[in-house]
Write a protein that holds these residues in place. Structure first.
Motif, PDB file in Angstrom:
ATOM      1  N   ARG A   1      41.591  42.199  49.826  1.00  0.00           N
ATOM      2  CA  ARG A   1      41.325  41.535  48.546  1.00  0.00           C
ATOM      3  C   ARG A   1      41.619  42.379  47.313  1.00  0.00           C
ATOM      4  NH1 ARG A   1      35.829  41.061  49.876  1.00  0.00           N
ATOM      5  NH2 ARG A   1      35.416  41.050  47.667  1.00  0.00           N
ATOM      6  N   GLY A   2      42.085  43.594  47.485  1.00  0.00           N
ATOM      7  CA  GLY A   2      42.405  44.443  46.350  1.00  0.00           C
ATOM      8  C   GLY A   2      43.894  44.418  46.057  1.00  0.00           C
ATOM      9  N   PHE A   3      44.270  44.894  44.853  1.00  0.00           N
ATOM     10  CA  PHE A   3      45.688  44.979  44.515  1.00  0.00           C
ATOM     11  C   PHE A   3      45.926  45.993  43.406  1.00  0.00           C
ATOM     12  CE2 PHE A   3      44.172  41.889  41.453  1.00  0.00           C
ATOM     13  CZ  PHE A   3      44.878  42.194  40.300  1.00  0.00           C
ATOM     14  N   PHE A   4      47.187  46.405  43.301  1.00  0.00           N
ATOM     15  CA  PHE A   4      47.697  47.249  42.234  1.00  0.00           C
ATOM     16  C   PHE A   4      48.941  46.559  41.709  1.00  0.00           C
ATOM     17  CE2 PHE A   4      50.922  50.364  41.002  1.00  0.00           C
ATOM     18  CZ  PHE A   4      50.260  51.007  39.966  1.00  0.00           C
ATOM     19  N   SER A   5      49.130  46.555  40.382  1.00  0.00           N
ATOM     20  CA  SER A   5      50.361  46.012  39.814  1.00  0.00           C
ATOM     21  C   SER A   5      50.820  46.891  38.656  1.00  0.00           C
ATOM     22  CB  SER A   5      50.170  44.563  39.343  1.00  0.00           C
ATOM     23  OG  SER A   5      49.319  44.506  38.221  1.00  0.00           O
TER      24      SER A   5
ATOM     25  N   VAL B   1      47.506  47.549  36.541  1.00  0.00           N
ATOM     26  CA  VAL B   1      46.202  46.977  36.867  1.00  0.00           C
ATOM     27  C   VAL B   1      45.822  47.434  38.271  1.00  0.00           C
ATOM     28  CG1 VAL B   1      44.877  44.845  37.232  1.00  0.00           C
ATOM     29  CG2 VAL B   1      46.633  44.929  35.441  1.00  0.00           C
ATOM     30  N   LEU B   2      44.594  47.873  38.413  1.00  0.00           N
ATOM     31  CA  LEU B   2      44.033  48.220  39.712  1.00  0.00           C
ATOM     32  C   LEU B   2      42.758  47.412  39.865  1.00  0.00           C
ATOM     33  CD1 LEU B   2      43.854  49.968  42.299  1.00  0.00           C
ATOM     34  CD2 LEU B   2      42.565  51.635  40.922  1.00  0.00           C
ATOM     35  N   SER B   3      42.667  46.624  40.923  1.00  0.00           N
ATOM     36  CA  SER B   3      41.488  45.781  41.146  1.00  0.00           C
ATOM     37  C   SER B   3      41.068  45.905  42.605  1.00  0.00           C
ATOM     38  CB  SER B   3      41.812  44.322  40.796  1.00  0.00           C
ATOM     39  OG  SER B   3      40.655  43.526  40.870  1.00  0.00           O
ATOM     40  N   VAL B   4      39.826  46.356  42.808  1.00  0.00           N
ATOM     41  CA  VAL B   4      39.332  46.555  44.174  1.00  0.00           C
ATOM     42  C   VAL B   4      37.954  45.907  44.330  1.00  0.00           C
ATOM     43  CG1 VAL B   4      40.629  48.660  44.626  1.00  0.00           C
ATOM     44  CG2 VAL B   4      38.403  48.823  43.560  1.00  0.00           C
TER      45      VAL B   4
ATOM     46  N   TRP C   1      31.139  41.806  44.219  1.00  0.00           N
ATOM     47  CA  TRP C   1      31.460  42.699  43.108  1.00  0.00           C
ATOM     48  C   TRP C   1      32.909  43.144  43.155  1.00  0.00           C
ATOM     49  CZ3 TRP C   1      28.092  43.649  39.184  1.00  0.00           C
ATOM     50  CH2 TRP C   1      26.771  43.271  39.397  1.00  0.00           C
ATOM     51  N   ARG C   2      33.486  43.398  41.977  1.00  0.00           N
ATOM     52  CA  ARG C   2      34.881  43.851  41.873  1.00  0.00           C
ATOM     53  C   ARG C   2      34.980  44.825  40.697  1.00  0.00           C
ATOM     54  NH1 ARG C   2      40.022  42.588  43.390  1.00  0.00           N
ATOM     55  NH2 ARG C   2      39.244  41.029  44.823  1.00  0.00           N
ATOM     56  N   LEU C   3      35.742  45.895  40.899  1.00  0.00           N
ATOM     57  CA  LEU C   3      36.049  46.859  39.851  1.00  0.00           C
ATOM     58  C   LEU C   3      37.511  46.687  39.476  1.00  0.00           C
ATOM     59  CD1 LEU C   3      35.033  49.297  38.172  1.00  0.00           C
ATOM     60  CD2 LEU C   3      35.983  50.758  39.974  1.00  0.00           C
ATOM     61  N   THR C   4      37.771  46.439  38.197  1.00  0.00           N
ATOM     62  CA  THR C   4      39.131  46.229  37.720  1.00  0.00           C
ATOM     63  C   THR C   4      39.397  47.172  36.549  1.00  0.00           C
ATOM     64  OG1 THR C   4      39.072  43.911  38.392  1.00  0.00           O
ATOM     65  CG2 THR C   4      40.778  44.543  36.807  1.00  0.00           C
TER      66      THR C   4
ATOM     67  N   THR D   1      38.006  49.174  31.774  1.00  0.00           N
ATOM     68  CA  THR D   1      37.463  49.090  33.120  1.00  0.00           C
ATOM     69  C   THR D   1      36.320  48.082  33.087  1.00  0.00           C
ATOM     70  OG1 THR D   1      38.062  51.334  33.718  1.00  0.00           O
ATOM     71  CG2 THR D   1      36.284  50.353  34.956  1.00  0.00           C
ATOM     72  N   ALA D   2      36.306  47.173  34.050  1.00  0.00           N
ATOM     73  CA  ALA D   2      35.267  46.147  34.110  1.00  0.00           C
ATOM     74  C   ALA D   2      34.706  46.044  35.516  1.00  0.00           C
ATOM     75  CB  ALA D   2      35.854  44.787  33.696  1.00  0.00           C
ATOM     76  N   LEU D   3      33.409  45.883  35.578  1.00  0.00           N
ATOM     77  CA  LEU D   3      32.706  45.613  36.825  1.00  0.00           C
ATOM     78  C   LEU D   3      32.255  44.171  36.731  1.00  0.00           C
ATOM     79  CD1 LEU D   3      31.499  46.680  39.493  1.00  0.00           C
ATOM     80  CD2 LEU D   3      29.443  47.285  38.176  1.00  0.00           C
ATOM     81  N   THR D   4      32.718  43.322  37.654  1.00  0.00           N
ATOM     82  CA  THR D   4      32.391  41.894  37.594  1.00  0.00           C
ATOM     83  C   THR D   4      31.694  41.459  38.869  1.00  0.00           C
ATOM     84  OG1 THR D   4      34.581  41.310  38.451  1.00  0.00           O
ATOM     85  CG2 THR D   4      34.318  41.337  36.059  1.00  0.00           C
TER      86      THR D   4
END
Length: 173
Positions: free
Chosen positions: A77-81, A127-130, A136-139, A167-170
């Motif tokens: 479910r994570g990605f880098f772009s 963008v890095l989103s894990v 929870w997700r850190l982007t 940086t956002a924690l959602t």
């Protein structure tokens, strides 16, 4: 395969005009923006476009962001772009950030400057989103851009090279 997605959102526009160092220049804070976006993805590549209009406070203008990116999955479910981006803005947006009205000129000592519609900036963005567990997700978003045309020519612009980091924690509900 390919994927074609549309979205509509009401989101904060984090850019503001804060002139603590310049007396007589009007300030404004972050905007609430109505955004319409489109993204087309094919394999590891994606193209995107987002039109945004300020609907409350802030710059009160509109802009178009265009981007391309190369993407890599990280786990399930994570990605880098990473890729290029360009922002094109209307004159209301450009004047809010880069213009100097006759009144502001009289109180600040800077020359009158009217910024027209056009390309505000070009650059690259990553963008890095894990995921952090199930909900929870850190982007993190980082961008390096260079101001163009009237944005670069404004006497308010000290440095045409610009950086952005968020940086956002959602949490998903």
């Amino acid at each position: 395969g390919s994927q074609n997605d549309w979205f509509v959102s009401l989101a904060p526009g984090f850019a503001n005009r804060d002139s603590d160092e310049l007396v007589g220049i009007d300030e404004f804070g972050p905007s609430a923006e109505l955004r319409l976006g489109w993204e087309f993805a094919q394999g590891s590549w994606a193209l995107g476009a987002t039109v945004a209009q300020a609907v409350a406070t802030g710059h009160e203008g509109a802009y178009l962001d265009l981007n391309a990116s190369w993407r890599k999955r990280l786990g399930q479910r994570g990605f880098f772009s990473f890729g290029p981006r360009i922002r094109i803005a209307d004159s209301q947006y450009m004047n809010a950030f880069y213009g100097i009205t006759p009144r502001e000129s009289a109180t600040s000592g800077l020359g009158v400057f009217e910024a027209g519609a056009g390309v505000e900036s070009v650059g690259v963005q990553g963008v890095l989103s894990v995921p952090l567990g199930e909900r929870w997700r850190l982007t993190t978003v980082a961008a390096l851009t260079r101001l163009q045309q009237d944005a670069a020519d404004s006497t308010l612009t000290r440095e045409p090279n610009q950086g952005f980091f968020l940086t956002a924690l959602t949490r998903r509900f």
